[in-house]
Design a protein around this motif. Sequence first.
Motif, PDB file in Angstrom:
ATOM      1  N   THR A   6       0.836  -1.228  -0.044  1.00 57.95           N
ATOM      2  CA  THR A   6       0.034  -0.123  -0.005  1.00 57.95           C
ATOM      3  C   THR A   6       0.824   1.010   0.064  1.00 57.95           C
ATOM      4  O   THR A   6       1.982   1.394   0.655  1.00 57.95           O
ATOM      5  N   THR A   7       0.625   2.280  -0.646  1.00 59.75           N
ATOM      6  CA  THR A   7       1.136   3.484  -0.626  1.00 59.75           C
ATOM      7  C   THR A   7       0.363   4.414   0.039  1.00 59.75           C
ATOM      8  O   THR A   7      -0.760   4.874  -0.126  1.00 59.75           O
ATOM      9  N   ARG A   8       1.091   5.435   1.036  1.00 56.69           N
ATOM     10  CA  ARG A   8       0.398   6.403   1.802  1.00 56.69           C
ATOM     11  C   ARG A   8       0.672   7.612   0.908  1.00 56.69           C
ATOM     12  O   ARG A   8       1.732   7.839   0.267  1.00 56.69           O
ATOM     13  N   ALA A   9      -0.311   8.717   1.087  1.00 56.44           N
ATOM     14  CA  ALA A   9      -0.271   9.989   0.509  1.00 56.44           C
ATOM     15  C   ALA A   9       1.178  10.394   1.232  1.00 56.44           C
ATOM     16  O   ALA A   9       1.278  10.619   2.338  1.00 56.44           O
TER      17      ALA A   9
END
Length: 119
Positions: A6-9
């Motif tokens: 997952t990529t966080r902002a």
Amino acid sequence: MTTTTTTRARPAAVLLTPAAEARIAHLMSEAPEGAIGVKLSTPRRGCSGLAYSVDYVTEANPIDERIETPGGLFFIDGGSVLYLIGSTMDWVEDDFQAGFVFNNPNAKGTCGCGESFTV
């Protein structure tokens, strides 16, 4: 076994105060034909080595940081991001002058006239 990434902002490289955002909106309302936003960069100049420069930009560069503000697009030069991470950009006006003011935690020193900084 499946791995999920997952990529966080990412936080913005530079935080803009409401006054800076309002000034960007004002600049964009008076922008020359073809301008798509305003760009912050740190060209080499002045006694200390680097200076802040804010200019109109007519096309997006994919390596530049892009911040959407209520008044228009704000870009940060890709080559300048490392010098600016964690900075706050403000717009200050008083009886004698008006301009963008930078609180840059990466700056190790500034010249006497305040025109340039070193990291």
